[in-house]
Motif scaffolding. Sequence first.
Motif, PDB file in Angstrom:
ATOM      1  N   LEU A   1      37.242  14.304  56.220  1.00  0.00           N
ATOM      2  CA  LEU A   1      36.255  14.829  57.164  1.00  0.00           C
ATOM      3  C   LEU A   1      36.618  14.441  58.598  1.00  0.00           C
ATOM      4  N   MET A   2      37.174  13.251  58.764  1.00  0.00           N
ATOM      5  CA  MET A   2      37.633  12.834  60.096  1.00  0.00           C
ATOM      6  C   MET A   2      38.758  13.742  60.575  1.00  0.00           C
ATOM      7  N   HIS A   3      39.648  14.139  59.672  1.00  0.00           N
ATOM      8  CA  HIS A   3      40.734  15.051  60.043  1.00  0.00           C
ATOM      9  C   HIS A   3      40.185  16.413  60.457  1.00  0.00           C
ATOM     10  N   ILE A   4      39.156  16.877  59.771  1.00  0.00           N
ATOM     11  CA  ILE A   4      38.551  18.166  60.128  1.00  0.00           C
ATOM     12  C   ILE A   4      37.951  18.093  61.529  1.00  0.00           C
ATOM     13  N   GLU A   5      37.293  16.995  61.826  1.00  0.00           N
ATOM     14  CA  GLU A   5      36.778  16.806  63.187  1.00  0.00           C
ATOM     15  C   GLU A   5      37.922  16.768  64.192  1.00  0.00           C
ATOM     16  N   GLY A   6      39.065  16.190  63.754  1.00  0.00           N
ATOM     17  CA  GLY A   6      40.230  16.153  64.627  1.00  0.00           C
ATOM     18  C   GLY A   6      40.756  17.541  64.948  1.00  0.00           C
ATOM     19  N   LEU A   7      40.751  18.437  63.959  1.00  0.00           N
ATOM     20  CA  LEU A   7      41.178  19.818  64.200  1.00  0.00           C
ATOM     21  C   LEU A   7      40.278  20.475  65.241  1.00  0.00           C
ATOM     22  N   ARG A   8      38.980  20.248  65.119  1.00  0.00           N
ATOM     23  CA  ARG A   8      38.046  20.813  66.103  1.00  0.00           C
ATOM     24  C   ARG A   8      38.298  20.217  67.486  1.00  0.00           C
ATOM     25  N   ASP A   9      38.521  18.917  67.540  1.00  0.00           N
ATOM     26  CA  ASP A   9      38.759  18.263  68.835  1.00  0.00           C
ATOM     27  C   ASP A   9      40.036  18.772  69.495  1.00  0.00           C
ATOM     28  N   LEU A  10      40.997  19.240  68.678  1.00  0.00           N
ATOM     29  CA  LEU A  10      42.231  19.804  69.220  1.00  0.00           C
ATOM     30  C   LEU A  10      42.044  21.232  69.727  1.00  0.00           C
ATOM     31  N   GLY A  11      40.831  21.782  69.557  1.00  0.00           N
ATOM     32  CA  GLY A  11      40.536  23.112  70.075  1.00  0.00           C
ATOM     33  C   GLY A  11      40.650  24.229  69.063  1.00  0.00           C
ATOM     34  N   LEU A  12      40.887  23.897  67.798  1.00  0.00           N
ATOM     35  CA  LEU A  12      41.049  24.926  66.785  1.00  0.00           C
ATOM     36  C   LEU A  12      39.693  25.410  66.276  1.00  0.00           C
ATOM     37  N   GLY A  13      39.685  26.622  65.731  1.00  0.00           N
ATOM     38  CA  GLY A  13      38.568  27.074  64.935  1.00  0.00           C
ATOM     39  C   GLY A  13      38.847  26.714  63.491  1.00  0.00           C
ATOM     40  N   VAL A  14      37.812  26.298  62.752  1.00  0.00           N
ATOM     41  CA  VAL A  14      37.982  25.866  61.364  1.00  0.00           C
ATOM     42  C   VAL A  14      36.970  26.580  60.478  1.00  0.00           C
ATOM     43  N   ILE A  15      37.452  27.161  59.387  1.00  0.00           N
ATOM     44  CA  ILE A  15      36.583  27.674  58.334  1.00  0.00           C
ATOM     45  C   ILE A  15      36.654  26.696  57.180  1.00  0.00           C
ATOM     46  N   LEU A  16      35.514  26.107  56.840  1.00  0.00           N
ATOM     47  CA  LEU A  16      35.436  25.106  55.781  1.00  0.00           C
ATOM     48  C   LEU A  16      34.660  25.690  54.604  1.00  0.00           C
ATOM     49  N   ILE A  17      35.329  25.854  53.466  1.00  0.00           N
ATOM     50  CA  ILE A  17      34.664  26.278  52.241  1.00  0.00           C
ATOM     51  C   ILE A  17      34.334  25.033  51.437  1.00  0.00           C
ATOM     52  N   SER A  18      33.061  24.865  51.099  1.00  0.00           N
ATOM     53  CA  SER A  18      32.680  23.649  50.376  1.00  0.00           C
ATOM     54  C   SER A  18      31.386  23.868  49.606  1.00  0.00           C
ATOM     55  N   HIS A  19      31.281  23.185  48.448  1.00  0.00           N
ATOM     56  CA  HIS A  19      30.033  23.130  47.698  1.00  0.00           C
ATOM     57  C   HIS A  19      29.233  21.878  48.050  1.00  0.00           C
ATOM     58  N   ASN A  20      29.847  20.977  48.797  1.00  0.00           N
ATOM     59  CA  ASN A  20      29.218  19.688  49.084  1.00  0.00           C
ATOM     60  C   ASN A  20      28.454  19.769  50.396  1.00  0.00           C
ATOM     61  N   MET A  21      27.127  19.868  50.318  1.00  0.00           N
ATOM     62  CA  MET A  21      26.331  20.042  51.526  1.00  0.00           C
ATOM     63  C   MET A  21      26.312  18.785  52.385  1.00  0.00           C
ATOM     64  N   THR A  22      26.535  17.631  51.779  1.00  0.00           N
ATOM     65  CA  THR A  22      26.626  16.409  52.584  1.00  0.00           C
ATOM     66  C   THR A  22      27.841  16.479  53.505  1.00  0.00           C
ATOM     67  N   ASP A  23      28.974  16.906  52.959  1.00  0.00           N
ATOM     68  CA  ASP A  23      30.178  17.066  53.772  1.00  0.00           C
ATOM     69  C   ASP A  23      29.977  18.140  54.834  1.00  0.00           C
ATOM     70  N   VAL A  24      29.368  19.248  54.439  1.00  0.00           N
ATOM     71  CA  VAL A  24      29.131  20.352  55.370  1.00  0.00           C
ATOM     72  C   VAL A  24      28.297  19.889  56.548  1.00  0.00           C
ATOM     73  N   ARG A  25      27.208  19.213  56.273  1.00  0.00           N
ATOM     74  CA  ARG A  25      26.314  18.780  57.360  1.00  0.00           C
ATOM     75  C   ARG A  25      26.938  17.676  58.197  1.00  0.00           C
ATOM     76  N   ALA A  26      27.950  16.993  57.647  1.00  0.00           N
ATOM     77  CA  ALA A  26      28.611  15.920  58.399  1.00  0.00           C
ATOM     78  C   ALA A  26      29.549  16.458  59.471  1.00  0.00           C
ATOM     79  N   VAL A  27      30.205  17.600  59.204  1.00  0.00           N
ATOM     80  CA  VAL A  27      31.239  18.057  60.146  1.00  0.00           C
ATOM     81  C   VAL A  27      31.038  19.469  60.693  1.00  0.00           C
ATOM     82  N   ALA A  28      30.238  20.295  60.033  1.00  0.00           N
ATOM     83  CA  ALA A  28      30.135  21.698  60.457  1.00  0.00           C
ATOM     84  C   ALA A  28      29.215  21.853  61.659  1.00  0.00           C
ATOM     85  N   ASP A  29      29.538  22.834  62.487  1.00  0.00           N
ATOM     86  CA  ASP A  29      28.656  23.226  63.582  1.00  0.00           C
ATOM     87  C   ASP A  29      27.688  24.311  63.132  1.00  0.00           C
ATOM     88  N   ARG A  30      28.178  25.170  62.244  1.00  0.00           N
ATOM     89  CA  ARG A  30      27.376  26.307  61.776  1.00  0.00           C
ATOM     90  C   ARG A  30      27.641  26.517  60.295  1.00  0.00           C
TER      91      ARG A  30
END
Length: 260
Positions: A187-216
């Motif tokens: 999840l820290m790496h995913i935040e790192g991708l966002r901080d680098l300016g990338l757009g990220v599509i995250l497919i997940s069944h884990n709502m805890t993970d989703v709410r931890a890193v997703a913007d939308r």
Amino acid sequence: MTDATRVPLLSMRGISKRFGGVEALVGVDLDVHPHEVVALVGDNGAGKSTLAKMVAGVLTPDTGLVEIDGAPVSIPTPAAAHALGVATVFQDLALCDNLDVTSNLFLGRELRDARGVRDDERMEQQARQILRDLTSRIPSVRVPLSQLSAGQRQSVAIARTLIGSPRLVVLDEPTAALSVAQTAEVLMHIEGLRDLGLGVILISHNMTDVRAVADRVEVLRHGRNNGSFDARSTAYEQILGAITGAVRVGDPPRRVPAAS
């Protein structure tokens, strides 16, 4: 400038896909902006992976419009997706246990010097820089993949997406079957991708993970859009209701009772 007025990095409109008599996607819309993590959620068979494979160039839509930076594009192959700046990590990771971290990062895209000889030193330098950018805890770029944990392997797969300077990264269930500590690192790496300016599509069944890193959060149900939610301000029950069908597109938000 708000997301509503900015031109999206990726825009998909009216995307439909049929496999024989099965409608996998029906008129689906999706936007992703730079510096944004968009979680794509839904029950099994909702169409998440089908939509992701279209972004990755593995599948092509039957109908609909795909735009990158406001310009219509076609993504008929993974090579075409890569040329457009799209990188994807599917659940199988597509890594080689017998190769070290550097070789896995540059597999199929090895750097060569002016004589055409494989430039291992330059690849190792770039590998170290990429892992630093993601604040990865992998001990060495020379360690064989077979000696890494499941979380570290996922880190290598995410780091590999940065070869070629992509603009959009698609991650399919990146924390599945990982321990709590390994999940936190991914999840820290995913935040790192966002901080680098990338757009990220995250497919997940884990709502805890989703709410931890997703913007939308974008919900798919039976191949159709069934809600778009701010990941941090929307109640968990509202998103779950959209996933299960208890909440439909256009329904007013339900008030969540305050804790007594």
